[in-house]
Write an enzyme that holds these catalytic residues in place. Structure first.
Site, mmCIF file in Angstrom:
data_model
loop_
_atom_site.group_PDB
_atom_site.id
_atom_site.type_symbol
_atom_site.label_atom_id
_atom_site.label_comp_id
_atom_site.label_asym_id
_atom_site.label_seq_id
_atom_site.Cartn_x
_atom_site.Cartn_y
_atom_site.Cartn_z
ATOM 1 N N ASP A 161 17.661 49.018 27.015
ATOM 2 C CA ASP A 161 19.072 49.152 26.622
ATOM 3 C C ASP A 161 19.454 50.638 26.536
ATOM 4 O OD1 ASP A 161 19.416 46.124 25.040
ATOM 5 O OD2 ASP A 161 17.448 47.019 25.319
ATOM 6 N N ASP A 197 -1.907 34.035 33.938
ATOM 7 C CA ASP A 197 -0.752 33.138 33.793
ATOM 8 C C ASP A 197 -1.266 31.707 33.650
ATOM 9 O OD1 ASP A 197 2.509 33.536 34.782
ATOM 10 O OD2 ASP A 197 1.722 31.495 34.569
ATOM 11 N N PRO A 223 12.769 36.208 22.123
ATOM 12 C CA PRO A 223 13.415 37.378 21.519
ATOM 13 C C PRO A 223 12.352 38.387 21.070
ATOM 14 C CG PRO A 223 13.532 35.502 20.023
ATOM 15 C CD PRO A 223 12.847 35.011 21.255
ATOM 16 N N VAL A 224 12.365 39.538 21.714
ATOM 17 C CA VAL A 224 11.224 40.456 21.637
ATOM 18 C C VAL A 224 10.954 40.946 20.221
ATOM 19 C CG1 VAL A 224 12.591 42.493 22.330
ATOM 20 C CG2 VAL A 224 10.142 42.441 22.764
ATOM 21 N N ASP A 225 11.996 41.173 19.429
ATOM 22 C CA ASP A 225 11.773 41.692 18.066
ATOM 23 C C ASP A 225 11.081 40.645 17.192
ATOM 24 O OD1 ASP A 225 13.335 44.242 18.414
ATOM 25 O OD2 ASP A 225 14.908 42.781 18.845
ATOM 26 N N ARG A 231 19.374 35.337 23.618
ATOM 27 C CA ARG A 231 17.930 35.574 23.525
ATOM 28 C C ARG A 231 17.359 34.834 22.320
ATOM 29 N NH1 ARG A 231 19.871 40.854 24.731
ATOM 30 N NH2 ARG A 231 19.249 41.544 26.800
ATOM 31 N N ALA A 255 18.143 52.991 28.263
ATOM 32 C CA ALA A 255 18.244 53.464 29.655
ATOM 33 C C ALA A 255 19.586 53.045 30.263
ATOM 34 C CB ALA A 255 17.098 52.906 30.490
ATOM 35 N N ARG A 256 20.012 51.818 29.951
ATOM 36 C CA ARG A 256 21.319 51.359 30.458
ATOM 37 C C ARG A 256 22.428 52.232 29.868
ATOM 38 N NH1 ARG A 256 19.607 45.090 29.390
ATOM 39 N NH2 ARG A 256 19.016 44.561 31.527
ATOM 40 N N HIS A 281 17.076 44.016 20.151
ATOM 41 C CA HIS A 281 17.283 43.957 21.604
ATOM 42 C C HIS A 281 18.101 42.683 21.817
ATOM 43 C CE1 HIS A 281 16.689 43.852 25.888
ATOM 44 N NE2 HIS A 281 16.019 42.718 25.840
ATOM 45 N N ALA A 293 9.255 31.303 28.261
ATOM 46 C CA ALA A 293 10.478 30.783 28.854
ATOM 47 C C ALA A 293 11.488 31.927 28.926
ATOM 48 C CB ALA A 293 11.010 29.660 27.989
#
Ligand SMILES: NC(=O)c1ccc[n+]([C@@H]2O[C@H](COP(=O)([O-])OP(=O)(O)OC[C@H]3O[C@@H](n4cnc5c(N)ncnc54)[C@H](O)[C@@H]3O)[C@@H](O)[C@H]2O)c1
Length: 315
Positions: A149, A36, A122-124, A89, A151-152, A176, A81
């Protein structure tokens, strides 16, 4: 050659440290390294986790620098962040693209053998950026995507039908984020399509309103959790442990990770979640199967949203 059971986690904040906690109890990794920008934070998390080692399967945990990635089989990026309350996102994009570029620079100067899992949002978009910067085969860099998502979605369907979530097969695909797509046409319980299961077996209605409500709840889950407690980290950590197992144990698991579409579902030039086989090579292949017409349209809309953002990113 990488150490097949060494995992480096970049970013030791809420998600990174909770993932380390989940991972240390899973017996999947033999070495876990936390990296980190805030070296004290990484050190403190490593100390705290080490104090639980007496109760865990054998594993070493330490804070470290980027030289540690040279031997890692898996690098999980959670640094960056995070969403502020009410922030989408996608608003995070510019801040986190810069961070992602810096981290990928550190990684590719030290290793070309690891699998990288992007988690930062934003992961994508960041999965796409990381793939572009690295020049590695696209399948080696995947995003956690909509594994959480999905799993949710399964949890909500299991609650609706009063059945174990592990017996529910259901996928969220696409971004996502806000344009994600719930694939009802692929949803089944014990091989019984969702509609038939609801009406014939659990005697619950699954009207259009119910469906819309369930998908809305899935889509807005992160917003609700962030509003209540500031961050999400337990669910995502378990999703990351699931992807880690698929990679380190070479499981050939089908997971909705974020990957580079290459003609799949008629899409290309974008990273987004599609059901895919995940193993020690990363994403091995996409399960490309016909969707209902409206789902296909919604997936293309989701891809267009992401492509638009990617088009505004400076690589
Ligand atoms: N993909 C998902 O399903 C999912 C779910 C939850 C959170 N997230 C995302 O994960 C990310 C982290 O969330 P969090 O709650 O852990 O945030 P956090 O603020 O608790 O932790 C982020 C950490 O990153 C570190 N960091 C920042 N810049 C860095 C750099 N250049 N190099 C190394 N470390 C750096 C910070 O010091 C901090 O410790 C966010 O982008 C969040 O949106 C993704």
């Amino acid at each position: 050659m990488p150490n097949p059971r060494k995992v480096c986690i970049i970013g030791a904040g809420n998600v990174g440290s909770t993932f380390a906690y989940t991972l240390m109890q899973s017996a999947l990794a033999r070495e876990i390294v936390l990296i980190d920008l805030d070296a004290d934070r990484a050190q403190g998390e490593a100390m705290d986790l080490n104090h639980g080692l007496f109760f865990a399967p054998p594993v070493t945990i330490r804070a470290g620098g980027y030289d540690e990635v040279a031997e890692a089989a898996l690098i999980v990026i959670t640094a960056g962040a995070k969403q502020k309350p009410g922030e989408s996102r996608l608003d995070l994009v510019q801040r986190n693209v810069a961070i992602c570029k810096g981290i990928m620079g550190e990684i590719i100067s030290r290793t070309s053998d690891a699998i990288v899992i992007m988690v930062t949002n934003p992961v994508d978009v960041l999965t796409y950026v990381a793939q572009e910067i690295s020049g590695w085969p696209h399948g080696r860099i995947l995003g956690s995507g909509t594994v959480l998502d999905s799993a949710r979605f399964r949890y909500l369907l299991s609650d609706h039908c009063k059945v174990d979530p592990r017996n529910v097969h259901a996928y969220i695909i696409g971004e996502h984020g806000d344009s994600e797509v719930g694939v009802w046409s692929m949803t089944h319980i014990a091989g019984v399509p969702m509609d038939s299961y609801c009406t014939q077996i659990c005697r619950q209605t699954c009207s259009d309103e119910h469906r819309a409500h369930i998908l809305e709840t899935v889509r807005d889950s992160a917003y609700h959790v962030i509003e209540s407690k500031g961050a999400t980290y337990y669910g995502v950590s378990m999703a990351l442990a699931r992807i880690t197992a698929a990679v380190l144990r070479d499981e050939n698991s089908i997971l909705t990770v974020s990957l580079r579409a290459d003609g799949h579902y008629g899409l290309s030039g974008v990273c987004l979640s599609l059901p895919a086989i995940v193993n020690r090579t990363g994403v091995e292949r996409v399960i490309d199967t016909p969707l209902a017409h409206h789902e296909h349209e919604a997936l293309h809309h989701s891809a267009a949203v992401l492509k638009d953002i990617i088009g505004h990113v400076t690589l």
